[in-house]
Design a protein around this motif. Structure first.
Motif, short mmCIF file in Angstrom:
data_model
loop_
_atom_site.label_atom_id
_atom_site.label_comp_id
_atom_site.label_asym_id
_atom_site.label_seq_id
_atom_site.Cartn_x
_atom_site.Cartn_y
_atom_site.Cartn_z
N SER A 1 10.57 -29.40 -62.80
CA SER A 1 11.64 -30.32 -62.39
C SER A 1 12.78 -29.56 -61.73
N PHE A 2 13.09 -28.37 -62.24
CA PHE A 2 14.15 -27.56 -61.65
C PHE A 2 13.77 -27.10 -60.25
N LEU A 3 12.47 -26.87 -60.01
CA LEU A 3 12.00 -26.46 -58.69
C LEU A 3 11.81 -27.63 -57.75
N GLY A 4 11.90 -28.85 -58.25
CA GLY A 4 11.78 -30.02 -57.40
C GLY A 4 10.39 -30.63 -57.33
N PHE A 5 9.48 -30.25 -58.26
CA PHE A 5 8.13 -30.78 -58.25
C PHE A 5 7.90 -31.79 -59.36
N GLY A 6 8.94 -32.27 -59.99
CA GLY A 6 8.80 -33.28 -61.03
C GLY A 6 8.94 -34.68 -60.44
N ILE A 7 9.45 -35.57 -61.27
CA ILE A 7 9.70 -36.93 -60.80
C ILE A 7 10.92 -36.90 -59.89
N PRO A 8 10.86 -37.56 -58.74
CA PRO A 8 12.01 -37.52 -57.82
C PRO A 8 13.23 -38.19 -58.40
N PRO A 9 14.44 -37.81 -57.93
CA PRO A 9 15.68 -38.45 -58.40
C PRO A 9 15.67 -39.94 -58.08
N PRO A 10 16.48 -40.72 -58.80
CA PRO A 10 17.50 -40.33 -59.78
C PRO A 10 17.03 -40.27 -61.22
N VAL A 11 15.72 -40.31 -61.48
CA VAL A 11 15.23 -40.23 -62.86
C VAL A 11 15.59 -38.87 -63.42
N PRO A 12 16.25 -38.81 -64.59
CA PRO A 12 16.71 -37.53 -65.12
C PRO A 12 15.58 -36.72 -65.73
N PHE A 13 15.73 -35.41 -65.65
CA PHE A 13 14.84 -34.45 -66.27
C PHE A 13 15.70 -33.37 -66.92
N LEU A 14 15.20 -32.81 -68.02
CA LEU A 14 15.97 -31.75 -68.68
C LEU A 14 16.08 -30.52 -67.78
N GLY A 15 15.07 -30.23 -66.99
CA GLY A 15 15.15 -29.07 -66.11
C GLY A 15 16.16 -29.24 -65.01
N ARG A 16 16.34 -30.46 -64.52
CA ARG A 16 17.27 -30.68 -63.42
C ARG A 16 18.69 -30.93 -63.91
N ASP A 17 18.87 -31.48 -65.10
CA ASP A 17 20.19 -31.86 -65.58
C ASP A 17 20.74 -30.87 -66.59
#
Length: 332
Positions: A237-253
């Motif tokens: 998710s931090f690298l951008g390969f998870g669920i696209p925004p705006p759904v939150p992820f622990l890696g991105r938030d």
């Protein structure tokens, strides 16, 4: 002697002393014996509670923009501050825990199912099937995990189902080798040969005699893989390969919280300013003081020989009232 009847007073029974329930005593005993396991259980339980009751725990919706609350630091109103889109970071972390728990448990369940099917069938059937399957597993495990998962996500595309499927394939290969080894050790026991001698079929042998004795290994692999899957999901998710925004992820938030709170203007300035700010942050993190940028030295003004209308030399800097003329040489 006259017969007489005497009544004896019976003392009242004391109420039973209050004791902890059996489940509470078992939990406390486990916490004293294995404190690290108890801490891990508390963390998993907290994630489950956050995932189930995210709507009641989070004060705001994960995509709600709060007016006049852009890049706020942590406070009583915003426990973890706000991001650059005026969204509450604590609320996004709570909702991100729901996605992380869903991905973690679903991935572990699917990976365990695939690993059990491959490992048990490979050990039970043996022969050419075992050789071919294990060579495929060896080839799959020879690739770096990050390269494999990034390739799968690039081919499948972002999304919750694709993320679960990619992580399951990646984790099933290693677990299948361990389950295969445990199945081979179980099949060497005499009770499996006795079941075959009594005429038990293949399905009965696998389901009654093999799988129950391999279940301990499967449970251990599942518990170990749960934390690994959650960390892998956060990294993707931090690298951008998870669920696209705006759904939150622990890696991105959660992982990007420090940059948003401490250097909120780092993404707004020009490129040289951002580079200098990043260098100062790295030096301060390493314990050194970042040097200040050297200011450019003021330009030295050389005197220009000017002449007025009468031809007199002048070195003053008021060029607006004077006209520049070359100095006159000696008359020949």
């Amino acid at each position: 002697m006259a017969n007489s009847v005497r009544t004896l007073s019976v003392p009242e029974t004391l109420p039973p002393a209050w004791r902890l329930p059996a489940l509470a005593r078992t939990v406390l005993r486990f916490g004293r014996r294995k404190p690290l396991g108890a801490i891990g259980g508390v963390i998993v339980l907290a994630l489950l509670v956050m995932a189930i009751f995210a709507d009641r725990i989070a004060p705001y919706a994960y995509d709600q923009s709060i007016p006049a609350a852009r890049t706020k630091p942590p406070s009583a109103q915003f426990w973890m501050g706000t991001d650059n889109l005026s969204r509450d970071v604590w609320s996004r972390v709570v909702y991100g825990a729901r996605i992380s728990v869903t991905v973690g448990f679903a991935t572990v369940a699917l990976a365990t199912l695939m690993a059990t099917a491959v490992g048990v069938s490979s050990a039970y059937l043996g022969g050419v099937y075992d050789i071919v399957v294990q060579r495929v597993v060896d080839a799959w495990m020879s690739f770096p995990a990050l390269v494999v998962i990034l390739s799968l996500m690039a081919a499948l595309g972002p999304g919750l189902a694709n993320l679960i499927f990619a992580l399951s394939i990646l984790g099933a290969a290693t677990a299948s080798r361990v389950i295969r080894g445990s199945t081979l050790s179980v099949m060497a026991n005499p009770y499996v040969e006795a079941a075959r001698a009594l005429g038990a079929g293949h399905v009965r042998i696998v389901t009654v005699y093999v799988l129950p004795n391999v279940m301990a290994t499967i449970i251990i692999l599942s518990t170990i893989g749960l934390g690994t899957v959650i960390l892998a999901e956060s990294a993707l998710s931090f690298l951008g390969f998870g669920i696209p925004p705006p759904v939150p992820f622990l890696g991105r938030d959660a992982l990007g919280l420090g940059a948003l709170v401490h250097v909120p203007r780092a993404v707004d300035g020009p490129v040289p300013e951002r580079r200098h700010l990043a260098r100062r942050v790295r030096l301060q993190h390493a314990g050194r003081r970042a040097p200040r940028r050297a200011r450019p030295a003021p330009a030295r003004i050389r005197p220009v020989v000017l002449a007025d209308e009468d031809g007199r030399a002048c070195t003053e800097g008021r060029a607006s009232a004077l006209t520049q003329r070359p100095p006159r040489g000696p008359a020949r």
